[in-house]
Scaffold this motif. Sequence first.
Motif, PDB file in Angstrom:
ATOM      1  N   ILE A 172       0.665  59.809  -7.945  1.00  0.00           N
ATOM      2  CA  ILE A 172       0.248  58.530  -8.536  1.00  0.00           C
ATOM      3  C   ILE A 172      -0.881  57.906  -7.732  1.00  0.00           C
ATOM      4  CG2 ILE A 172       1.028  56.194  -9.076  1.00  0.00           C
ATOM      5  CD1 ILE A 172       3.769  57.377  -9.733  1.00  0.00           C
ATOM      6  N   ILE A 173      -0.834  58.031  -6.398  1.00  0.00           N
ATOM      7  CA  ILE A 173      -1.898  57.481  -5.551  1.00  0.00           C
ATOM      8  C   ILE A 173      -3.240  58.120  -5.876  1.00  0.00           C
ATOM      9  CG2 ILE A 173      -2.742  57.417  -3.163  1.00  0.00           C
ATOM     10  CD1 ILE A 173       0.096  56.893  -2.261  1.00  0.00           C
ATOM     11  N   MET A 174      -3.238  59.392  -6.253  1.00  0.00           N
ATOM     12  CA  MET A 174      -4.491  60.089  -6.545  1.00  0.00           C
ATOM     13  C   MET A 174      -5.237  59.466  -7.722  1.00  0.00           C
ATOM     14  SD  MET A 174      -3.221  64.043  -6.035  1.00  0.00           S
ATOM     15  CE  MET A 174      -4.833  64.756  -6.333  1.00  0.00           C
ATOM     16  N   ALA A 175      -4.531  58.768  -8.608  1.00  0.00           N
ATOM     17  CA  ALA A 175      -5.179  58.162  -9.776  1.00  0.00           C
ATOM     18  C   ALA A 175      -5.724  56.776  -9.504  1.00  0.00           C
ATOM     19  CB  ALA A 175      -4.191  58.102 -10.944  1.00  0.00           C
ATOM     20  N   THR A 176      -5.342  56.160  -8.382  1.00  0.00           N
ATOM     21  CA  THR A 176      -5.704  54.761  -8.141  1.00  0.00           C
ATOM     22  C   THR A 176      -7.197  54.494  -7.971  1.00  0.00           C
ATOM     23  OG1 THR A 176      -5.208  55.093  -5.788  1.00  0.00           O
ATOM     24  CG2 THR A 176      -3.448  54.192  -7.177  1.00  0.00           C
ATOM     25  N   PRO A 177      -8.036  55.419  -7.430  1.00  0.00           N
ATOM     26  CA  PRO A 177      -9.460  55.073  -7.295  1.00  0.00           C
ATOM     27  C   PRO A 177     -10.134  54.690  -8.602  1.00  0.00           C
ATOM     28  CG  PRO A 177      -8.976  57.006  -5.976  1.00  0.00           C
ATOM     29  CD  PRO A 177      -7.747  56.710  -6.781  1.00  0.00           C
ATOM     30  N   HIS A 178      -9.647  55.212  -9.715  1.00  0.00           N
ATOM     31  CA  HIS A 178     -10.267  54.875 -10.990  1.00  0.00           C
ATOM     32  C   HIS A 178     -10.200  53.383 -11.272  1.00  0.00           C
ATOM     33  CE1 HIS A 178     -11.276  54.996 -15.257  1.00  0.00           C
ATOM     34  NE2 HIS A 178     -10.160  54.312 -15.501  1.00  0.00           N
ATOM     35  N   PHE A 179      -9.146  52.727 -10.833  1.00  0.00           N
ATOM     36  CA  PHE A 179      -8.947  51.315 -11.143  1.00  0.00           C
ATOM     37  C   PHE A 179      -9.691  50.397 -10.176  1.00  0.00           C
ATOM     38  CE2 PHE A 179      -5.221  53.709 -12.543  1.00  0.00           C
ATOM     39  CZ  PHE A 179      -5.190  53.375 -13.888  1.00  0.00           C
ATOM     40  N   PHE A 180     -10.314  50.950  -9.143  1.00  0.00           N
ATOM     41  CA  PHE A 180     -11.054  50.146  -8.176  1.00  0.00           C
ATOM     42  C   PHE A 180     -12.550  50.463  -8.182  1.00  0.00           C
ATOM     43  CE2 PHE A 180      -6.712  50.403  -6.550  1.00  0.00           C
ATOM     44  CZ  PHE A 180      -6.432  49.068  -6.294  1.00  0.00           C
ATOM     45  N   MET A 181     -12.959  51.444  -8.962  1.00  0.00           N
ATOM     46  CA  MET A 181     -14.373  51.793  -9.043  1.00  0.00           C
ATOM     47  C   MET A 181     -14.993  51.176 -10.289  1.00  0.00           C
ATOM     48  SD  MET A 181     -14.180  55.838  -7.979  1.00  0.00           S
ATOM     49  CE  MET A 181     -15.955  56.048  -8.070  1.00  0.00           C
ATOM     50  N   GLU A 182     -16.312  50.999 -10.231  1.00  0.00           N
ATOM     51  CA  GLU A 182     -17.012  50.510 -11.413  1.00  0.00           C
ATOM     52  C   GLU A 182     -17.107  51.613 -12.452  1.00  0.00           C
ATOM     53  OE1 GLU A 182     -21.515  51.431  -9.724  1.00  0.00           O
ATOM     54  OE2 GLU A 182     -20.871  49.374 -10.129  1.00  0.00           O
ATOM     55  N   ARG A 183     -17.504  51.272 -13.626  1.00  0.00           N
ATOM     56  CA  ARG A 183     -17.570  52.242 -14.703  1.00  0.00           C
ATOM     57  C   ARG A 183     -18.631  53.295 -14.424  1.00  0.00           C
ATOM     58  NH1 ARG A 183     -17.167  47.742 -19.565  1.00  0.00           N
ATOM     59  NH2 ARG A 183     -15.099  46.964 -18.995  1.00  0.00           N
ATOM     60  N   TYR A 184     -18.343  54.473 -14.958  1.00  0.00           N
ATOM     61  CA  TYR A 184     -19.188  55.630 -14.684  1.00  0.00           C
ATOM     62  C   TYR A 184     -20.536  55.480 -15.381  1.00  0.00           C
ATOM     63  CZ  TYR A 184     -20.766  60.507 -14.834  1.00  0.00           C
ATOM     64  OH  TYR A 184     -21.492  61.664 -14.727  1.00  0.00           O
ATOM     65  N   LYS A 185     -21.627  55.720 -14.627  1.00  0.00           N
ATOM     66  CA  LYS A 185     -22.979  55.694 -15.171  1.00  0.00           C
ATOM     67  C   LYS A 185     -23.646  57.027 -14.853  1.00  0.00           C
ATOM     68  CE  LYS A 185     -23.677  50.691 -14.688  1.00  0.00           C
ATOM     69  NZ  LYS A 185     -24.514  49.622 -14.069  1.00  0.00           N
ATOM     70  N   TYR A 186     -24.038  57.728 -15.868  1.00  0.00           N
ATOM     71  CA  TYR A 186     -24.690  59.016 -15.677  1.00  0.00           C
ATOM     72  C   TYR A 186     -26.198  58.861 -15.811  1.00  0.00           C
ATOM     73  CZ  TYR A 186     -24.380  58.783 -20.790  1.00  0.00           C
ATOM     74  OH  TYR A 186     -24.449  58.370 -22.099  1.00  0.00           O
ATOM     75  N   GLU A 187     -26.907  59.876 -15.339  1.00  0.00           N
ATOM     76  CA  GLU A 187     -28.366  59.873 -15.420  1.00  0.00           C
ATOM     77  C   GLU A 187     -28.802  59.998 -16.879  1.00  0.00           C
ATOM     78  OE1 GLU A 187     -29.948  62.758 -12.305  1.00  0.00           O
ATOM     79  OE2 GLU A 187     -27.844  63.320 -12.489  1.00  0.00           O
ATOM     80  N   SER A 188     -29.654  59.076 -17.321  1.00  0.00           N
ATOM     81  CA  SER A 188     -30.132  59.119 -18.698  1.00  0.00           C
ATOM     82  C   SER A 188     -31.407  58.308 -18.807  1.00  0.00           C
ATOM     83  CB  SER A 188     -29.077  58.563 -19.667  1.00  0.00           C
ATOM     84  OG  SER A 188     -29.576  58.560 -20.988  1.00  0.00           O
ATOM     85  N   VAL A 189     -32.316  58.769 -19.666  1.00  0.00           N
ATOM     86  CA  VAL A 189     -33.542  58.008 -19.904  1.00  0.00           C
ATOM     87  C   VAL A 189     -33.275  56.824 -20.810  1.00  0.00           C
ATOM     88  CG1 VAL A 189     -35.028  60.011 -19.567  1.00  0.00           C
ATOM     89  CG2 VAL A 189     -34.133  59.516 -21.843  1.00  0.00           C
ATOM     90  N   ALA A 190     -32.154  56.851 -21.521  1.00  0.00           N
ATOM     91  CA  ALA A 190     -31.769  55.746 -22.396  1.00  0.00           C
ATOM     92  C   ALA A 190     -30.839  54.824 -21.634  1.00  0.00           C
ATOM     93  CB  ALA A 190     -31.093  56.263 -23.658  1.00  0.00           C
ATOM     94  N   GLN A 191     -31.228  53.610 -21.417  1.00  0.00           N
ATOM     95  CA  GLN A 191     -30.426  52.640 -20.704  1.00  0.00           C
ATOM     96  C   GLN A 191     -29.743  51.719 -21.698  1.00  0.00           C
ATOM     97  OE1 GLN A 191     -30.173  52.976 -17.476  1.00  0.00           O
ATOM     98  NE2 GLN A 191     -31.733  54.581 -17.411  1.00  0.00           N
ATOM     99  N   PHE A 192     -28.426  51.544 -21.514  1.00  0.00           N
ATOM    100  CA  PHE A 192     -27.689  50.686 -22.441  1.00  0.00           C
ATOM    101  C   PHE A 192     -26.664  49.886 -21.663  1.00  0.00           C
ATOM    102  CE2 PHE A 192     -25.822  54.862 -22.355  1.00  0.00           C
ATOM    103  CZ  PHE A 192     -24.496  54.615 -22.077  1.00  0.00           C
ATOM    104  N   SER A 193     -26.205  48.813 -22.282  1.00  0.00           N
ATOM    105  CA  SER A 193     -25.251  47.936 -21.628  1.00  0.00           C
ATOM    106  C   SER A 193     -23.860  48.542 -21.684  1.00  0.00           C
ATOM    107  CB  SER A 193     -25.255  46.562 -22.322  1.00  0.00           C
ATOM    108  OG  SER A 193     -24.727  46.696 -23.623  1.00  0.00           O
TER     109      SER A 193
END
Length: 703
Positions: free
Chosen positions: A138-159
């Motif tokens: 269960i501890i292994m899943a906790t970083p997801h709840f403390f990190m910001e949302r995933y942003k991947y490299e893309s030429v299209a920027q969106f909110s």
Amino acid sequence: SRHSDSFPSTQEPVPSPLVLHTMAAEGRTQSFCRVPVESEEKPEPAVPKKCCAPNLKIFIGILAMSYFSKSMSASYMKSTITQIERRFEIPSSIVGIIDCSFEMGNLLVITLVSYFGAKFHRPKIIGAGSLLMALGTIIMATPHFFMERYKYESVAQFSQEGAPENMSMGSPCSPSLPNTPQEPGCEDGGEVGSSMWIVVLLGNMLRGIGEAAIGPLGVSFIDDNARPENSAFYIGCLHTIAVIGPLFGFSLGSLCARLYVDVGFVNTDSLTITTQDSRWVGAWWLGFLVAGTFNLVTSLPYWVLPQALPEDGEPKQQLSNPAMNCHSFLKIAKEFLPSLKRVLTNKVFVFYLLGNILMFNSFVIIITYTPKYFEQQFGQSASTANFLIGVTCMPAVSLGIFFSGIIMKHFKLDLLGAAKVAFVAAVGGLLCMMPFFLLSCRNTDIAGLTAPYPGHDQLDPHVDGPLSSCNAACRCPEQQWDPVCGPQGITYISPCFAGCSGTTGFGKNMTFHGCTCVSSPDPGAQGPPVTLGQCPREEKCSTMFYIYLALQSSAFFIYSLGSTPLVIICLRSVEPELKSLSVGLFMLSLRVLGGIPAPIYFGALIDSTCLKWGTRKCGGQGACRMYKIQTFRFLFLGMITCLRLAGYVFLWVAIIQIKKRMKQQKKDELPSKEFELQLSLPESQKQNSNGSLNVDSKDVTLE
């Protein structure tokens, strides 16, 4: 009496050395301590047998569920290797460290748990280990709840909402393209959540600490309480059910890999990547919550089981505090080093151990990096790779382990027979892997990396981003990775590197126009549009992939036929009272010399084959986006083959040592039989031809 199972009387509380030796040879480790017994005047009343009293089969069923849950968690961890690598933007070598942290935690306690745990209440110790496994998962899943949302490299920027009106798209190729603004949180050179992978490492380490009690104590508990002829069959059934765990683990990994990492918080219609994109990250955290909950449920029944469970269900007479009355901690500690020396000077066990260490290295490489190999070599998505591994390979392994237990039970194989079956099965599994070297696909044609620009001369190769005369004026970010597919099956690193000047569409349906690097059939016409994503692989690549799966399933089935014999060798190559220690030392060695280094050194080898590295939000090297798949293939298959061949050499030497031991045992038994024959002869025939034996039966005393 030699075969008496009763305790010594109160007039003679300490057994003689000969009785101690005889009882130790029969595996009755209780006789190494003084056992207080009630006097004859106050006999303890017999305990009535209950209709629902726990028995050994109940324990085996509960232990099988623990094996199922721990193997499901372990296989799910393997299935999320690439997801974790991309989410935290780390190389394969770091992911290897995260993966082997399970072995590190196991290493910390497995020897102590194996030796000292066998002297105390084993079911409760196994229950405590299962509880720790649940907490770590269960501890292994906790970083997801403390990190910001995933942003991947893309030429299209969106909110974050991902609505079409919130998406901005400039010209990919523009001589006046402004520099990329600095991301929030990067002012101090740091990156939010960049070190959160350490939490995953610590949770995996805690999971390894908990798992240390399940294997050694569970197997030794079954072998101590089961009849000798049923022990191998029970262990085979146990491992058969355990192998079903990876089937569910990889299936769970496939399901979670299809879901976007921030599912429920991001409009998936706005995403410009698919599950086959090297930047895609699935809901890796969700499976850890499911597996952790199941581990928690399976840890509860152990707390109500007694300390001993005979196979027939008859409860044994137990002392009020057997741990304190029978074994003192200091006495056990003094016996540890001599016991360890006896195990390490056993030639059969040592050669068997060395062979298994090498074979376990190859197994760790296969189970850890096969999903990545399928993604890079055959162009499969993580979801498809995990699902097909689960439904093809895991049932083959399960059937192989089941039939290995049946073979041991049906033919009643001794130590030598078990070793021969294990060796033949291992060699047969390796032969099924040889065609893998012929099953390969070409690298994707990527302009500037693996193929030249069509109709243009390649200019100076910059770091991770070779330019050409067609895009030299576009000021393309050299670290960018947002591939697009053009005609003729050519993939471009990004729309900018394709020289595109315009775009239409939204999300995955976005297309780019006016691409100067894309050749046109008409020299005077504008190049055709390009679409998001890499170009698909050649058609024969899918056929080779399914052939690979079929051969791999056959190899796993044949190799698994030797699984139960390998376990029996570990148990029966040492004295009965050293079984728990030998299993613990065996698992410790596999962790130290196999489970820990294999993911790290092979992950570093994989990193050396990277063609294109990704970029973190605040700059710096991220996860690899593209590999030299031919070099990757030869490293992957060549390393596995070499490790297995070296392991088979040691296994063959162990078989030779077993033969020598059995011959020596037959020689030692022959004089004893002759002596017993002389004792059974009449007085007149006890004199041999040389007059060397003249024994009066009244003077012969046997204990």
